[in-house]
Write an enzyme that holds these catalytic residues in place. Structure first.
Site, PDB file in Angstrom:
ATOM      1  N   SER A   1       0.810  -1.300   0.198  1.00 17.13           N
ATOM      2  CA  SER A   1       0.012   0.176  -0.091  1.00 17.13           C
ATOM      3  C   SER A   1       0.893   1.236  -0.130  1.00 17.13           C
ATOM      4  O   SER A   1       0.437   2.186  -0.403  1.00 17.13           O
ATOM      5  CB  SER A   1      -0.965  -0.059   1.085  1.00 17.13           C
TER       6      SER A   1
ATOM      7  N   HIS B   1       4.108  -0.547  12.314  1.00 15.28           N
ATOM      8  CA  HIS B   1       4.011  -0.468  11.003  1.00 15.28           C
ATOM      9  C   HIS B   1       2.869  -0.106  10.197  1.00 15.28           C
ATOM     10  O   HIS B   1       2.802   0.775   9.285  1.00 15.28           O
ATOM     11  CB  HIS B   1       4.710  -1.919  10.400  1.00 15.28           C
TER      12      HIS B   1
ATOM     13  N   SER C   1       2.185  -6.514  14.819  1.00 15.89           N
ATOM     14  CA  SER C   1       2.191  -6.290  16.460  1.00 15.89           C
ATOM     15  C   SER C   1       3.179  -4.935  16.543  1.00 15.89           C
ATOM     16  O   SER C   1       3.613  -5.011  17.635  1.00 15.89           O
ATOM     17  CB  SER C   1       3.069  -7.466  16.787  1.00 15.89           C
TER      18      SER C   1
ATOM     19  N   LEU D   1      -4.445  -3.278   4.385  1.00 18.12           N
ATOM     20  CA  LEU D   1      -3.595  -3.238   5.592  1.00 18.12           C
ATOM     21  C   LEU D   1      -4.155  -3.979   6.745  1.00 18.12           C
ATOM     22  O   LEU D   1      -5.419  -3.599   6.991  1.00 18.12           O
ATOM     23  CB  LEU D   1      -3.369  -1.696   5.879  1.00 18.12           C
TER      24      LEU D   1
ATOM     25  N   ARG E   1     -15.074  -7.310   4.367  1.00 13.92           N
ATOM     26  CA  ARG E   1     -15.271  -5.963   3.522  1.00 13.92           C
ATOM     27  C   ARG E   1     -14.884  -6.339   1.983  1.00 13.92           C
ATOM     28  O   ARG E   1     -14.926  -5.408   1.202  1.00 13.92           O
ATOM     29  CB  ARG E   1     -14.224  -4.847   3.936  1.00 13.92           C
TER      30      ARG E   1
HETATM   31  N1  LIG Z   1       1.878  -4.687   6.308  1.00 13.29           N
HETATM   32  C1  LIG Z   1       1.401  -4.523   5.130  1.00 13.29           C
HETATM   33  C2  LIG Z   1       2.191  -3.654   4.066  1.00 13.29           C
HETATM   34  N2  LIG Z   1       3.185  -3.596   4.118  1.00 13.29           N
HETATM   35  C3  LIG Z   1       4.152  -3.175   3.126  1.00 13.29           C
HETATM   36  C4  LIG Z   1       4.264  -1.714   2.692  1.00 13.29           C
HETATM   37  O1  LIG Z   1       3.214  -1.239   2.307  1.00 13.29           O
HETATM   38  C5  LIG Z   1       5.602  -1.282   1.894  1.00 13.29           C
HETATM   39  O2  LIG Z   1       5.341  -2.188   0.628  1.00 13.29           O
HETATM   40  C6  LIG Z   1       6.912  -1.545   2.295  1.00 13.29           C
HETATM   41  O3  LIG Z   1       7.020  -1.012   3.444  1.00 13.29           O
HETATM   42  C7  LIG Z   1       7.859  -1.228   1.420  1.00 13.29           C
HETATM   43  O4  LIG Z   1       7.904  -0.027   1.079  1.00 13.29           O
HETATM   44  N3  LIG Z   1       1.373  -3.309   2.840  1.00 13.29           N
HETATM   45  C8  LIG Z   1       0.246  -3.737   2.497  1.00 13.29           C
HETATM   46  O5  LIG Z   1      -0.468  -3.310   1.661  1.00 13.29           O
HETATM   47  N4  LIG Z   1      -0.498  -4.394   3.654  1.00 13.29           N
HETATM   48  C9  LIG Z   1      -0.208  -4.687   4.753  1.00 13.29           C
HETATM   49  O6  LIG Z   1      -0.631  -5.359   5.824  1.00 13.29           O
HETATM   50  C1  LIG Z   2       8.281  -4.305   8.509  1.00 16.15           C
HETATM   51  C2  LIG Z   2       7.372  -5.259   8.488  1.00 16.15           C
HETATM   52  O1  LIG Z   2       6.544  -5.695   7.312  1.00 16.15           O
HETATM   53  C3  LIG Z   2       7.012  -6.007   9.545  1.00 16.15           C
HETATM   54  O2  LIG Z   2       7.992  -6.387  10.426  1.00 16.15           O
HETATM   55  C4  LIG Z   2       5.814  -5.375  10.400  1.00 16.15           C
HETATM   56  O3  LIG Z   2       5.467  -6.134  11.588  1.00 16.15           O
HETATM   57  P1  LIG Z   2       3.878  -6.104  11.991  1.00 16.15           P
HETATM   58  O4  LIG Z   2       3.237  -6.308  10.758  1.00 16.15           O
HETATM   59  O5  LIG Z   2       3.735  -7.143  12.962  1.00 16.15           O
HETATM   60  O6  LIG Z   2       3.687  -4.867  12.777  1.00 16.15           O
END
Ligand SMILES: Nc1c(NC[C@H](O)[C@H](O)[C@H](O)CO)[nH]c(=O)[nH]c1=O
Ligand SMILES: CC(=O)[C@@H](O)COP(=O)(O)O
Length: 168
Positions: A62, A96, A93, A89, A135
């Protein structure tokens, strides 16, 4: 309890000449795919958008949606009448989720305002997997509803109003 979602406008909007970009993530892909299908089918069946005028592109997560939307809008010719940004999203935990949700929402808003192309915020921000499934019209909940349908309605309405000129 009623099913959440946007009531179709009383105005019969025609999307038959529109080019719409559906930009989606590959994070949480099974749920995202259901939302993309809901949006695409609504564009086709409710607004007569032509299949060849619906572009579907993907990004990793996202957080990438605003930048990619901006670039697709900038370099597409002919231009898109609207972009539907779709992601899911799910709270983990750490913090993030909060950072990405906030940045993505603001980023998509900014791209829409800066480019004057309607950018729909089709990003679910869920605390549980079950919330996401419900959803996207998946799972067992009696109140499940695919929000991709609402996002397609939103995109076409804003595109029509942009074409007509907002003061009218
Ligand atoms: N945890 C989720 C993410 N995380 C990834 C970030 O969006 C991104 O790709 C990364 O930080 C690199 O820039 N993305 C989602 O769409 N959904 C999630 O639950
Ligand atoms: C950086 C990540 O994607 C990840 O470690 C985040 O952890 P969380 O989804 O459990 O908050």
């Amino acid at each position: 309890m009623f099913t959440k979602g946007v009531t179709p406008s009383e105005t019969p909007y025609d999307g038959s000449e529109f080019r719409i970009l559906i930009l989606h993530t590959r994070w949480n892909l099974p749920v995202v795919e259901a939302l993309v299908t809901g949006a695409r089918e609504t564009l086709l069946s409710e607004f007569n958008v032509k299949m060849e005028n619906i572009s579907i592109k993907d990004v990793p997560g996202s957080y990438e949606l605003p930048f990619a939307a901006q670039e697709f809008i900038k370099y597409s010719d002919p231009k898109f009448n609207a972009v539907i940004c779709i992601g899911v999203l799910i709270k983990g935990s750490t913090m993030h989720f909060e950072y990405i949700a906030e940045a993505t929402a603001h980023g998509i808003m900014r791209v829409g305002l800066d480019t004057r192309t309607p950018c729909v915020f089709g990003v679910l921000t869920c605390l549980t997997d079950e919330q996401a499934l419900e959803r996207a019209g998946l799972g067992e909940s009696p109140s499940k509803h695919n929000h991709g349908i609402d996002w397609a309605r939103c995109a076409v309405e804003l595109a029509v109003r942009g074409q007509q000129g907002w003061p009218s």
